[in-house]
Design an enzyme around this catalytic site. Structure first.
Site, PDB file in Angstrom:
ATOM      1  N   ASP A 113      -2.718  26.746  77.965  1.00  0.00           N
ATOM      2  CA  ASP A 113      -3.085  28.170  77.934  1.00  0.00           C
ATOM      3  C   ASP A 113      -4.536  28.412  78.342  1.00  0.00           C
ATOM      4  OD1 ASP A 113      -0.529  28.693  76.998  1.00  0.00           O
ATOM      5  OD2 ASP A 113      -1.137  28.454  74.908  1.00  0.00           O
TER       6      ASP A 113
ATOM      7  N   LYS B 174      -4.264  28.680  83.593  1.00  0.00           N
ATOM      8  CA  LYS B 174      -3.842  27.990  84.834  1.00  0.00           C
ATOM      9  C   LYS B 174      -3.124  28.965  85.780  1.00  0.00           C
ATOM     10  CE  LYS B 174      -1.518  25.112  82.264  1.00  0.00           C
ATOM     11  NZ  LYS B 174      -2.031  25.472  80.947  1.00  0.00           N
TER      12      LYS B 174
ATOM     13  N   LYS C  60      -3.352  32.208  86.165  1.00  0.00           N
ATOM     14  CA  LYS C  60      -4.270  33.113  86.857  1.00  0.00           C
ATOM     15  C   LYS C  60      -4.966  32.388  88.013  1.00  0.00           C
ATOM     16  CE  LYS C  60      -8.615  35.200  87.108  1.00  0.00           C
ATOM     17  NZ  LYS C  60      -9.605  36.181  86.789  1.00  0.00           N
TER      18      LYS C  60
ATOM     19  N   GLY D 133       3.973  28.894  79.749  1.00  0.00           N
ATOM     20  CA  GLY D 133       3.925  30.341  79.909  1.00  0.00           C
ATOM     21  C   GLY D 133       2.663  30.655  80.686  1.00  0.00           C
ATOM     22  N   HIS D 134       2.808  30.991  81.947  1.00  0.00           N
ATOM     23  CA  HIS D 134       1.649  31.242  82.813  1.00  0.00           C
ATOM     24  C   HIS D 134       1.593  32.726  83.153  1.00  0.00           C
ATOM     25  CE1 HIS D 134       1.658  26.753  84.209  1.00  0.00           C
ATOM     26  NE2 HIS D 134       1.562  26.902  82.912  1.00  0.00           N
TER      27      HIS D 134
ATOM     28  N   THR E 183       7.897  24.197  71.076  1.00  0.00           N
ATOM     29  CA  THR E 183       8.350  25.527  71.497  1.00  0.00           C
ATOM     30  C   THR E 183       9.854  25.681  71.255  1.00  0.00           C
ATOM     31  OG1 THR E 183       8.735  24.731  73.733  1.00  0.00           O
ATOM     32  CG2 THR E 183       6.572  25.703  73.291  1.00  0.00           C
TER      33      THR E 183
ATOM     34  N   VAL F  26       4.991  32.125  75.393  1.00  0.00           N
ATOM     35  CA  VAL F  26       6.393  31.728  75.278  1.00  0.00           C
ATOM     36  C   VAL F  26       6.955  32.081  73.898  1.00  0.00           C
ATOM     37  CG1 VAL F  26       7.949  29.725  75.267  1.00  0.00           C
ATOM     38  CG2 VAL F  26       6.152  29.893  76.974  1.00  0.00           C
ATOM     39  N   THR F  27       6.229  31.712  72.849  1.00  0.00           N
ATOM     40  CA  THR F  27       6.781  31.848  71.497  1.00  0.00           C
ATOM     41  C   THR F  27       6.128  32.984  70.706  1.00  0.00           C
ATOM     42  OG1 THR F  27       5.206  30.184  70.781  1.00  0.00           O
ATOM     43  CG2 THR F  27       7.427  29.417  71.311  1.00  0.00           C
TER      44      THR F  27
ATOM     45  N   ARG G 138       3.532  32.930  69.156  1.00  0.00           N
ATOM     46  CA  ARG G 138       2.816  32.449  67.967  1.00  0.00           C
ATOM     47  C   ARG G 138       1.319  32.708  68.151  1.00  0.00           C
ATOM     48  NH1 ARG G 138       4.613  26.276  67.752  1.00  0.00           N
ATOM     49  NH2 ARG G 138       4.691  26.644  69.984  1.00  0.00           N
TER      50      ARG G 138
ATOM     51  N   SER H 160     -11.843  37.878  83.628  1.00  0.00           N
ATOM     52  CA  SER H 160     -10.830  38.801  83.082  1.00  0.00           C
ATOM     53  C   SER H 160      -9.465  38.285  83.514  1.00  0.00           C
ATOM     54  CB  SER H 160     -11.057  40.234  83.573  1.00  0.00           C
ATOM     55  OG  SER H 160     -10.121  40.575  84.581  1.00  0.00           O
TER      56      SER H 160
HETATM   57  P1  GDP Z   1      -1.812  29.219  81.161  1.00  0.00           P
HETATM   58  O1  GDP Z   1      -0.662  28.747  80.341  1.00  0.00           O
HETATM   59  O2  GDP Z   1      -2.860  28.173  81.307  1.00  0.00           O
HETATM   60  O3  GDP Z   1      -1.392  29.784  82.495  1.00  0.00           O
HETATM   61  O4  GDP Z   1      -2.491  30.408  80.337  1.00  0.00           O
HETATM   62  P2  GDP Z   1      -1.716  31.630  79.626  1.00  0.00           P
HETATM   63  O5  GDP Z   1      -1.294  32.596  80.661  1.00  0.00           O
HETATM   64  O6  GDP Z   1      -0.701  31.122  78.674  1.00  0.00           O
HETATM   65  O7  GDP Z   1      -2.897  32.203  78.712  1.00  0.00           O
HETATM   66  C1  GDP Z   1      -4.079  32.667  79.267  1.00  0.00           C
HETATM   67  C2  GDP Z   1      -4.243  34.152  78.861  1.00  0.00           C
HETATM   68  O8  GDP Z   1      -5.548  34.550  79.126  1.00  0.00           O
HETATM   69  C3  GDP Z   1      -3.341  35.079  79.646  1.00  0.00           C
HETATM   70  O9  GDP Z   1      -3.029  36.187  78.855  1.00  0.00           O
HETATM   71  C4  GDP Z   1      -4.221  35.503  80.811  1.00  0.00           C
HETATM   72  O10 GDP Z   1      -3.867  36.760  81.348  1.00  0.00           O
HETATM   73  C5  GDP Z   1      -5.556  35.567  80.126  1.00  0.00           C
HETATM   74  N1  GDP Z   1      -6.711  35.236  80.985  1.00  0.00           N
HETATM   75  C6  GDP Z   1      -6.821  34.364  82.001  1.00  0.00           C
HETATM   76  N2  GDP Z   1      -8.092  34.310  82.448  1.00  0.00           N
HETATM   77  C7  GDP Z   1      -8.802  35.174  81.700  1.00  0.00           C
HETATM   78  C8  GDP Z   1     -10.181  35.556  81.642  1.00  0.00           C
HETATM   79  O11 GDP Z   1     -11.021  35.049  82.378  1.00  0.00           O
HETATM   80  N3  GDP Z   1     -10.536  36.457  80.701  1.00  0.00           N
HETATM   81  C9  GDP Z   1      -9.646  37.011  79.832  1.00  0.00           C
HETATM   82  N4  GDP Z   1     -10.079  37.877  78.937  1.00  0.00           N
HETATM   83  N5  GDP Z   1      -8.343  36.681  79.850  1.00  0.00           N
HETATM   84  C10 GDP Z   1      -7.937  35.772  80.752  1.00  0.00           C
HETATM   85  P1  IMO Z   2       1.150  26.178  79.191  1.00  0.00           P
HETATM   86  O1  IMO Z   2       1.654  25.614  80.485  1.00  0.00           O
HETATM   87  C1  IMO Z   2       0.211  25.542  75.002  1.00  0.00           C
HETATM   88  C2  IMO Z   2       2.753  22.723  72.806  1.00  0.00           C
HETATM   89  C3  IMO Z   2       3.652  23.257  71.721  1.00  0.00           C
HETATM   90  C4  IMO Z   2       3.647  22.068  70.764  1.00  0.00           C
HETATM   91  C5  IMO Z   2       3.656  20.883  71.728  1.00  0.00           C
HETATM   92  C6  IMO Z   2       5.052  20.298  71.973  1.00  0.00           C
HETATM   93  O2  IMO Z   2       1.453  27.617  79.006  1.00  0.00           O
HETATM   94  O3  IMO Z   2      -0.281  25.833  78.994  1.00  0.00           O
HETATM   95  P2  IMO Z   2       7.123  21.127  73.402  1.00  0.00           P
HETATM   96  O4  IMO Z   2       7.974  22.345  73.292  1.00  0.00           O
HETATM   97  O5  IMO Z   2       6.488  20.963  74.724  1.00  0.00           O
HETATM   98  O6  IMO Z   2       7.856  19.870  72.985  1.00  0.00           O
HETATM   99  O7  IMO Z   2       5.954  21.333  72.301  1.00  0.00           O
HETATM  100  O8  IMO Z   2       3.123  21.357  72.944  1.00  0.00           O
HETATM  101  N1  IMO Z   2       2.922  23.356  74.137  1.00  0.00           N
HETATM  102  C7  IMO Z   2       2.037  24.204  74.677  1.00  0.00           C
HETATM  103  N2  IMO Z   2       0.898  24.723  74.168  1.00  0.00           N
HETATM  104  N3  IMO Z   2       0.581  25.818  76.258  1.00  0.00           N
HETATM  105  C8  IMO Z   2       1.703  25.289  76.784  1.00  0.00           C
HETATM  106  O9  IMO Z   2       2.036  25.447  78.075  1.00  0.00           O
HETATM  107  C9  IMO Z   2       2.510  24.466  75.962  1.00  0.00           C
HETATM  108  N4  IMO Z   2       3.681  23.809  76.147  1.00  0.00           N
HETATM  109  C10 IMO Z   2       3.900  23.126  75.028  1.00  0.00           C
HETATM  110  O10 IMO Z   2       3.107  24.417  71.127  1.00  0.00           O
HETATM  111  O11 IMO Z   2       2.436  22.012  70.063  1.00  0.00           O
HETATM  112 MG    MG Z   3       0.434  29.347  78.667  1.00  0.00          MG
END
Ligand code: GDP
Ligand code: IMO
Ligand code: MG
Length: 430
Positions: free
Chosen positions: A13, A16, A18, A40-41, A130, A300-301, A303, A415
């Site tokens: 999270d 990535k 973005k 969850g991207h 998850t 995704v979840t 949480r 952002s």
């Molecule tokens: P990923 O799993 O690595 O793709 O990240 P996620 O999408 O799960 O979580 C990143 C969250 O931060 C998302 O809600 C994005 O829209 C948000 N985000 C990404 N870059 C920035 C940033 O530079 N600033 C802020 N405030 N939010 C961001």
């Molecule tokens: P992105 O790609 C954050 C975490 C779960 C749990 C552990 C194992 O959005 O960054 P799993 O279901 O994979 O067996 O769960 O890994 N986890 C993540 N945490 N971002 C993710 O993906 C994750 N994918 C799995 O919360 O701790």
């Molecule tokens: Mg994510």
């Protein structure tokens, strides 16, 4: 010109999605190589939000080729649902712009059930997965009993493969006093949806080879982060795949020389979802504030994500383990309103100072962070697109991180919006 692999340098999270979306302007092909719909991207383009789980972030640009590699585990129903959701958002998904490796392994309902059974019976020792069936699906892959996408081509073959895998699952289910899993309904449902998914399937290794010949630019999109890597993460509180960049080659069918530049996406603080050690975790007002300002809820979840200060010891280590060559620092704007910002520069373990993260989970839980304190900038960085627009104290923070983790920062995100990003060094031309 080189290809680029984007991976998370922390516990996932990091932003990535973005950054992959932003870099996709320059790429021809975007490839997911591991993980599944545990990812969850999030992409925000002109105020419209797209949440991607299995599909590569390149999918929002119809002129790009998006590939799901052999290293990804695919829940066919989750995939079809995601395609439908995106199509409802006017995104084009067709066999022209989406290609799935015929050798990718499937996540089937008994995997999800096994994930849930394990988590529910583990009590305090649960991993906090998850619950998508990721772990059990990868187990079947390594156990050589999995069903792969190509197995859906022949009903006779599928029938035999299901017998093999269910023999294994049902032995465990009986042992746990759970109902055994029957194949007939599942087989029927799989045969029904097979054509909808098989239309995307191709030998991905061959295509990637062709793209290389044609000098197309490939962007590999990692899921999760290095601290969730099954070898290098906080085992057993990890996911079940290798999240490091090396797996981009194995998970798509090309040599390691194809990967090129490894970009580590790194949050300006730290978050984690699920159980497991987290040295800089804040269970106080600052932690709440990071979560609130950063909107730290799982994509995704849903949480609540655990939040804490930036941990330079961890990131320095993941940079080495994963071969990260440059960092994209994200969510800098979340720190805009703090009087003080802390960064962990060392740990104390049993009265001694250490500069690395120990491997044993008991030690990982015991380490106490030693912090360096920075004065907050208390000015707005949100939306900044030039380094000159950042307050000097924010720039000091960025340079300090570069020094502490011993890697250059090649871009900064300010952002969720695609273009609110500062480019310092182009990873495709590094
Ligand atoms: P990923 O799993 O690595 O793709 O990240 P996620 O999408 O799960 O979580 C990143 C969250 O931060 C998302 O809600 C994005 O829209 C948000 N985000 C990404 N870059 C920035 C940033 O530079 N600033 C802020 N405030 N939010 C961001
Ligand atoms: P992105 O790609 C954050 C975490 C779960 C749990 C552990 C194992 O959005 O960054 P799993 O279901 O994979 O067996 O769960 O890994 N986890 C993540 N945490 N971002 C993710 O993906 C994750 N994918 C799995 O919360 O701790
Ligand atoms: Mg994510």
């Amino acid at each position: 010109m080189t290809n680029v692999a984007v991976i998370g340098s922390q516990w996932g999270d990091e932003g990535k999605g973005k950054i992959v979306d932003w870099l996709s302007t320059q790429a021809d092909v975007i490839v997911r190589f591991q993980g599944g719909h545990n990812a969850g991207h999030t992409l925000v383009i002109n105020n419209v939000t797209y949440k991607l789980k299995l599909l590569p972030s390149g999918i929002v640009r119809s002129e790009k080729i998006s590939i799901i590699g052999n290293g990804v585990v695919i829940d066919p129903w989750a995939l079809l649902e995601e395609i439908k959701t995106l199509q409802n958002q006017d995104i084009i998904v067709s066999a022209k712009n989406l290609i799935i490796a015929e050798t990718a392994n499937l996540i089937l309902p008994y995997h999800k059930e096994m994930d849930e059974i394990r988590e529910d019976t583990a009590g305090k020792r649960k991993i906090g997965t998850t619950r998508r069936g990721i772990g059990p699906a990868y187990e079947d892959k390594v156990g050589r009993r999995a069903i792969r996408l190509m197995d859906l081509r022949s009903e006779t073959n599928l029938d035999q493969r299901l017998d093999i895998v269910l023999q294994h699952h049902n032995a465990i289910r009986k042992g746990l006093s759970k109902k055994t899993y029957r194949k007939d309904e599942l087989k029927k449902n799989l045969i029904k949806i097979a054509p909808e998914i098989l239309k995307y399937s191709q030998p991905v290794w061959k295509l990637i080879d062709q793209f290389k010949e044609q000098k197309k630019k490939i962007l590999f999109e990692g899921a999760q982060g290095v601290l969730l890597d099954v070898d290098h993460g906080t085992y057993p509180f990890v996911t079940s795949s290798n999240t490091v960049a090396a797996n981009a080659a194995t998970g798509s069918g090309c040599g390691p020389d194809t990967i090129g530049f490894v970009l580590g996406i790194t949050k300006a603080y730290t978050t984690r979802v699920g159980e497991g050690p987290f040295p800089t975790e804040l269970i106080d007002q600052d932690g709440e504030k990071l979560g609130k300002r950063g909107n730290e809820f799982g994509t995704v979840t849903n949480r609540k994500r655990r939040c804490g200060w930036f941990d330079a010891v961890l990131v320095k280590q993941t940079i080495k383990v994963a071969g990260i060559k440059g960092i994209a620092l994200t969510k800098l704007d979340v720190l805009d309103d703090f009087d003080e910002i802390k960064v962990c520069i060392k740990y104390q373990l049993d009265g001694e100072e250490i500069d690395y993260f120990p491997a044993a989970v008991e030690d990982q839980k015991k380490v106490k962070p030693i912090y360096k304190i920075f004065q907050g900038w208390k000015l707005k960085t949100r939306g900044a697109r030039n380094i000159e627009d950042l307050p000097s104290k924010a720039r000091e923070y960025i340079h300090a991180i570069e020094d502490l983790v011993a890697s250059k920062i090649s871009s900064i995100s300010t952002s969720p919006e695609r273009d609110d990003t500062i480019l310092l060094e182009d990873p495709f031309n590094s």
